[in-house]
Design a protein around this motif. Structure first.
Motif, PDB file in Angstrom:
ATOM      1  N   VAL A 260       0.877  -1.181   0.000  1.00  0.00           N
ATOM      2  CA  VAL A 260       0.000   0.000   0.000  1.00  0.00           C
ATOM      3  C   VAL A 260       0.907   1.222   0.000  1.00  0.00           C
ATOM      4  O   VAL A 260       1.927   1.238   0.700  1.00  0.00           O
ATOM      5  CB  VAL A 260      -0.925   0.013   1.238  1.00  0.00           C
ATOM      6  N   LEU A 261       0.512   2.253  -0.769  1.00  0.00           N
ATOM      7  CA  LEU A 261       1.368   3.437  -0.898  1.00  0.00           C
ATOM      8  C   LEU A 261       0.542   4.686  -0.608  1.00  0.00           C
ATOM      9  O   LEU A 261      -0.582   4.829  -1.114  1.00  0.00           O
ATOM     10  CB  LEU A 261       1.967   3.511  -2.300  1.00  0.00           C
ATOM     11  N   ARG A 262       1.126   5.560   0.203  1.00  0.00           N
ATOM     12  CA  ARG A 262       0.493   6.863   0.456  1.00  0.00           C
ATOM     13  C   ARG A 262       1.416   7.937  -0.092  1.00  0.00           C
ATOM     14  O   ARG A 262       2.561   8.073   0.355  1.00  0.00           O
ATOM     15  CB  ARG A 262       0.270   7.080   1.950  1.00  0.00           C
ATOM     16  N   LEU A 263       0.897   8.706  -1.076  1.00  0.00           N
ATOM     17  CA  LEU A 263       1.643   9.813  -1.659  1.00  0.00           C
ATOM     18  C   LEU A 263       0.837  11.084  -1.429  1.00  0.00           C
ATOM     19  O   LEU A 263      -0.281  11.231  -1.984  1.00  0.00           O
ATOM     20  CB  LEU A 263       1.860   9.598  -3.163  1.00  0.00           C
ATOM     21  N   GLY A 264       1.380  11.951  -0.629  1.00  0.00           N
ATOM     22  CA  GLY A 264       0.644  13.155  -0.295  1.00  0.00           C
ATOM     23  C   GLY A 264      -0.612  12.789   0.471  1.00  0.00           C
ATOM     24  O   GLY A 264      -0.578  12.136   1.509  1.00  0.00           O
ATOM     25  N   GLY A 265      -1.756  13.138  -0.082  1.00  0.00           N
ATOM     26  CA  GLY A 265      -3.005  12.791   0.577  1.00  0.00           C
ATOM     27  C   GLY A 265      -3.738  11.677  -0.107  1.00  0.00           C
ATOM     28  O   GLY A 265      -4.901  11.409   0.226  1.00  0.00           O
ATOM     29  N   ARG A 266      -3.099  11.021  -1.095  1.00  0.00           N
ATOM     30  CA  ARG A 266      -3.756   9.968  -1.835  1.00  0.00           C
ATOM     31  C   ARG A 266      -3.175   8.593  -1.464  1.00  0.00           C
ATOM     32  O   ARG A 266      -2.003   8.467  -1.105  1.00  0.00           O
ATOM     33  CB  ARG A 266      -3.613  10.230  -3.327  1.00  0.00           C
ATOM     34  N   TRP A 267      -4.067   7.552  -1.637  1.00  0.00           N
ATOM     35  CA  TRP A 267      -3.669   6.179  -1.293  1.00  0.00           C
ATOM     36  C   TRP A 267      -3.737   5.318  -2.542  1.00  0.00           C
ATOM     37  O   TRP A 267      -4.660   5.427  -3.337  1.00  0.00           O
ATOM     38  CB  TRP A 267      -4.608   5.579  -0.231  1.00  0.00           C
ATOM     39  N   TYR A 268      -2.734   4.448  -2.699  1.00  0.00           N
ATOM     40  CA  TYR A 268      -2.673   3.524  -3.820  1.00  0.00           C
ATOM     41  C   TYR A 268      -2.433   2.112  -3.264  1.00  0.00           C
ATOM     42  O   TYR A 268      -1.664   1.914  -2.305  1.00  0.00           O
ATOM     43  CB  TYR A 268      -1.535   3.896  -4.775  1.00  0.00           C
TER      44      TYR A 268
END
Length: 433
Positions: free
Chosen positions: A68-76
């Motif tokens: 799981v990846l969190r970039l800024g305020g978004r989740w992938y």
């Protein structure tokens, strides 16, 4: 019990130590794998046009972990069932360069969540590594340890049983020998092939030998003294009979006293002879078939106690075997004691069970205290009632009566009479030899 406690304790310790080691190893491996994958993701993210979801799909895992990846305020995420709801709040707020890990539940199964920051301002890489395989391994280990503990317990019980029998065999042999010696088998001795027990066996046998020698000396002395005393007693009785025809009335009370004391002395000598035979183990039974109710009525008539009522219970056996002379002696002693010390016998009850004859002699006396009921069967013991009267007695009558009953395999006991006095009970096996 010791084997059970030991095996269970060792199993629990083994399980706990193994669980901690495997879990620590698995968490360390998951952390190292997450750090490696985070570095791979960070390299791909240097291309600003790269798709984060596609990048996560390229991350390989040998343990089935999910990224799981969190970039800024978004989740992938690489799957739709992954997202921010899986990540605990403290780890969602992770900022900086420190790697964190935590145990979580994913899909109802335990898992390890590792969070690796990617750069100071880029984001955070999360990887969920399931512990399902580890849990299965621990369950198998628990079953193996439980079975091992059960087998160890059974093996320990079997070994302990045979070991304890081996250790206790000499003690059991000693106990059996001691019981035999107490029952009159004074020639019995301990035998042991164990060299470690040899001093103990020799000491025990020496003690029994010394005891037997002392008993033999005392028995010979009592027997010889009793035999030697009968000769002068016979002469004294003959002299009393001669004097009885020649003394005047003034001297007759003295002669009567002399006769009574001589008769008492003769009874004492006869009792001592009987006791010496018991001690020497030379007594034998002349058993014959007897009707107990007829036997009791005939004895009462012969001994001058015809006024004592006889109660024959329906349970009384019609025929029994015993030595008529010895049981005659027992009943006569009980009736004489009742007459001298307890205002006479009130009744004689003939009863029984399926395998025993019971004869009760009730008296009208004050009874016998519970604390003294065993003492009255000791040799030369005279109770309070006998000491407070001038009735003749040697203190051997009840001891001899008890021995006669014991020779038959029975016993003589004391209880409270329904009439308020004492009840002497004779119990004899129906098939006494």
């Amino acid at each position: 019990m010791l084997a059970l406690v030991l095996s269970v304790t060792l199993s629990l310790m083994t399980y706990e130590l193994t669980r901690r080691y495997l879990l620590s190893t698995r968490e360390t491996f998951a952390t190292q794998q997450a750090v490696t994958n985070a570095q791979t993701v960070a390299r791909f993210l240097q291309d600003r046009t790269a798709d984060p979801t596609a990048i996560l799909a390229t991350v390989s895992s040998a343990t089935g972990s999910r990224p799981v990846l969190r970039l800024g305020g978004r989740w992938y995420a690489s799957a739709v069932d992954l997202g921010p709801n899986l990540i605990p709040a403290p780890m969602q707020a992770l900022v900086g360069a420190r790697t964190e890990r935590q145990r979580v539940t994913f899909g109802g199964n335990p898992a390890v969540l590792v969070a690796v920051p990617i750069g100071p301002d880029v984001g955070v890489y999360y990887e969920v590594s399931p512990l399902t395989e580890l849990r299965s391994t621990l369950r198998t280990l628990a079953i193996i340890l439980a079975v091992t503990a059960a087998i160890t317990t059974m093996f320990g019980a079997v070994v302990g049983f045979f070991a304890s029998r081996r250790v206790l065999r000499p003690i059991n042999s000693m106990a059996t020998t001691a019981v035999g010696i107490a029952g009159g088998e004074r020639d019995t001795r301990l035998v042991s092939a164990d060299a470690d027990l040899a001093p103990f066996v020799h000491s025990f046998n020496d003690m029994v030998d010394a005891l037997q020698e002392r008993i033999d000396r005392e028995t010979r002395f009592a027997s010889d003294a009793s035999h030697e005393l009968r000769t002068p007693l016979t002469a004294i009785r003959a002299a009393i009979d001669v004097l009885d025809r020649r003394v005047d009335d003034a001297a007759r009370p003295v002669l009567d006293t002399l006769r009574r004391q001589t008769e008492r002395f003769e009874r004492l000598v006869l009792d001592l002879l009987e006791i010496s035979r018991f001690n020497a183990g030379s007594t034998t039974l002349a058993a014959e078939t007897v009707n107990p109710s007829d036997f009791v009525r005939d004895l009462l008539l012969r001994t001058g106690h015809a006024n004592v009522p006889v109660v024959v219970d329906a349970s009384a056996p019609a025929r029994v075997q015993f030595d008529r002379r010895r049981i005659d002696r027992v009943l006569t002693n009980l009736l004489d004691n009742a007459e001298h010390y307890a205002n006479g016998a009130t009744r004689v009850v003939v009863a029984g069970t399926s395998d025993a004859l019971v004869i009760d002699v009730d008296d009208a006396g004050p009874g016998i205290a519970t604390a003294e009921r065993e003492l009255v069967f000791e040799r030369f013991h005279r109770g309070d009632a006998s000491r407070s009267t001038s009735a003749p007695g040697t203190g051997l009558g009840l001891a001899i009566a008890a021995e006669h009953c014991r020779l038959h395999g029975g016993r003589l006991t004391i209880a409270d009479s329904p009439d308020g006095g004492a009840r002497f009970r004779i119990e004899l096996p129906s098939d006494a030899p």
